[in-house]
Design a protein around this motif. Sequence first.
Motif, PDB file in Angstrom:
ATOM      1  N   ALA A   8       0.927  -1.286   0.093  1.00  0.00           N
ATOM      2  CA  ALA A   8       0.033  -0.111   0.123  1.00  0.00           C
ATOM      3  C   ALA A   8       0.786   1.495   0.081  1.00  0.00           C
ATOM      4  O   ALA A   8       1.945   1.264   0.538  1.00  0.00           O
ATOM      5  CB  ALA A   8      -0.990  -0.013   1.087  1.00  0.00           C
ATOM      6  N   ASN A   9       0.340   2.346  -0.509  1.00  0.00           N
ATOM      7  CA  ASN A   9       1.101   3.688  -0.418  1.00  0.00           C
ATOM      8  C   ASN A   9       0.968   4.328   0.843  1.00  0.00           C
ATOM      9  O   ASN A   9       0.436   3.852   1.930  1.00  0.00           O
ATOM     10  CB  ASN A   9       0.505   4.494  -1.606  1.00  0.00           C
ATOM     11  CG  ASN A   9      -0.816   5.016  -1.275  1.00  0.00           C
ATOM     12  OD1 ASN A   9      -1.479   4.923  -0.306  1.00  0.00           O
ATOM     13  ND2 ASN A   9      -1.534   5.530  -2.534  1.00  0.00           N
ATOM     14  N   ASP A  10       1.618   5.559   1.069  1.00  0.00           N
ATOM     15  CA  ASP A  10       1.585   6.284   2.206  1.00  0.00           C
ATOM     16  C   ASP A  10       0.136   6.769   2.665  1.00  0.00           C
ATOM     17  O   ASP A  10       0.344   7.159   3.938  1.00  0.00           O
ATOM     18  CB  ASP A  10       2.783   7.401   2.076  1.00  0.00           C
ATOM     19  CG  ASP A  10       2.134   8.523   0.892  1.00  0.00           C
ATOM     20  OD1 ASP A  10       1.337   8.094   0.255  1.00  0.00           O
ATOM     21  OD2 ASP A  10       2.805   9.420   0.870  1.00  0.00           O
ATOM     22  N   ARG A  11      -0.913   6.401   2.058  1.00  0.00           N
ATOM     23  CA  ARG A  11      -2.199   6.801   2.482  1.00  0.00           C
ATOM     24  C   ARG A  11      -2.886   5.603   2.577  1.00  0.00           C
ATOM     25  O   ARG A  11      -4.278   5.471   2.901  1.00  0.00           O
ATOM     26  CB  ARG A  11      -2.770   7.540   1.339  1.00  0.00           C
ATOM     27  CG  ARG A  11      -2.434   9.056   1.128  1.00  0.00           C
ATOM     28  CD  ARG A  11      -2.986  10.029   0.018  1.00  0.00           C
ATOM     29  NE  ARG A  11      -2.356  11.252   0.040  1.00  0.00           N
ATOM     30  CZ  ARG A  11      -3.193  12.148  -0.659  1.00  0.00           C
ATOM     31  NH1 ARG A  11      -4.311  11.939  -1.319  1.00  0.00           N
ATOM     32  NH2 ARG A  11      -2.507  13.435  -0.804  1.00  0.00           N
ATOM     33  N   TYR A  12      -2.268   4.431   2.955  1.00  0.00           N
ATOM     34  CA  TYR A  12      -2.849   3.278   3.082  1.00  0.00           C
ATOM     35  C   TYR A  12      -3.778   2.697   2.134  1.00  0.00           C
ATOM     36  O   TYR A  12      -4.805   1.975   2.285  1.00  0.00           O
ATOM     37  CB  TYR A  12      -3.409   3.057   4.579  1.00  0.00           C
ATOM     38  CG  TYR A  12      -2.664   3.608   5.652  1.00  0.00           C
ATOM     39  CD1 TYR A  12      -1.549   2.759   6.254  1.00  0.00           C
ATOM     40  CD2 TYR A  12      -2.472   4.988   6.101  1.00  0.00           C
ATOM     41  CE1 TYR A  12      -0.697   3.141   7.065  1.00  0.00           C
ATOM     42  CE2 TYR A  12      -1.669   5.266   7.033  1.00  0.00           C
ATOM     43  CZ  TYR A  12      -0.828   4.304   7.466  1.00  0.00           C
ATOM     44  OH  TYR A  12       0.093   4.803   8.625  1.00  0.00           O
ATOM     45  N   ALA A  13      -3.414   2.972   0.789  1.00  0.00           N
ATOM     46  CA  ALA A  13      -4.442   2.714  -0.294  1.00  0.00           C
ATOM     47  C   ALA A  13      -3.689   1.842  -1.150  1.00  0.00           C
ATOM     48  O   ALA A  13      -2.288   1.653  -1.517  1.00  0.00           O
ATOM     49  CB  ALA A  13      -4.670   3.997  -1.273  1.00  0.00           C
ATOM     50  N   PHE A  14      -4.515   0.646  -1.698  1.00  0.00           N
ATOM     51  CA  PHE A  14      -4.113  -0.287  -2.497  1.00  0.00           C
ATOM     52  C   PHE A  14      -4.195   0.063  -3.944  1.00  0.00           C
ATOM     53  O   PHE A  14      -4.740   0.893  -4.385  1.00  0.00           O
ATOM     54  CB  PHE A  14      -4.805  -1.652  -2.453  1.00  0.00           C
ATOM     55  CG  PHE A  14      -4.842  -2.007  -0.978  1.00  0.00           C
ATOM     56  CD1 PHE A  14      -3.632  -2.349  -0.118  1.00  0.00           C
ATOM     57  CD2 PHE A  14      -6.192  -2.192  -0.119  1.00  0.00           C
ATOM     58  CE1 PHE A  14      -3.712  -2.638   1.158  1.00  0.00           C
ATOM     59  CE2 PHE A  14      -6.431  -2.811   1.061  1.00  0.00           C
ATOM     60  CZ  PHE A  14      -5.184  -2.711   1.776  1.00  0.00           C
ATOM     61  N   GLY A  15      -3.606  -0.728  -4.769  1.00  0.00           N
ATOM     62  CA  GLY A  15      -3.827  -0.575  -6.259  1.00  0.00           C
ATOM     63  C   GLY A  15      -2.572   0.115  -6.829  1.00  0.00           C
ATOM     64  O   GLY A  15      -2.456   0.121  -8.136  1.00  0.00           O
TER      65      GLY A  15
END
Length: 203
Positions: free
Chosen positions: A142-149
């Motif tokens: 996940a990225n630094d915003r806790y988002a997947f994809g």
Amino acid sequence: MLDRLTTLLLVTALLGLAGLGWLLFGGGEATGFRADLAGIGVELSVPEPVRALQREAGAAGLAEAIYTTGEDRLHLRVARGLDPAAGARMAAESEALILGLFEDHQAPYPGALSNTLQCSPELRPQPLDPKAGATFLFSLLANDRYAFGGCADDLLRFHATVGAWYDAAWGELVRIEYFEPRGPEGAVRGPERLLSFRWRARE
């Protein structure tokens, strides 16, 4: 006058010690996390202290919460009143929503080499053996915003372990996302912690 001052100082010191004890051992979010898990009939091995960043309650109790333990973050969602078909459907939709983020997409403009955008296999979700009775369980980034994809390795800051568990007796679906900072390979904590998931016996 001296006796009053001594008594006042003694009472103040006792109150200070009681407050310190409450913060260290009794009254903070650390015990709240265990109470939240007990309220939804779940056992999960996560080291203390665990602190709540956000909690949302529905009509039947806890609906969603975000906790921290050290550098790690745990996102908990609870859905209630689900028969087996509805529970299976919601779990499948949750899984498909995440996996769909990694499907090949049409490029916004055709390139010389490919017309599709692809995520490399090592950045796609990896299934884990759901020994804890999960309807699905996998690890991903996940990225630094806790988002997947995301498919750009340099933008992916966290290892994530994601799973869902359904209890037919109580019509309850629990979904957990466990995030930890990326580190050396083999140092991932999330799978072990989510594989500790157990439903508690409820009266």
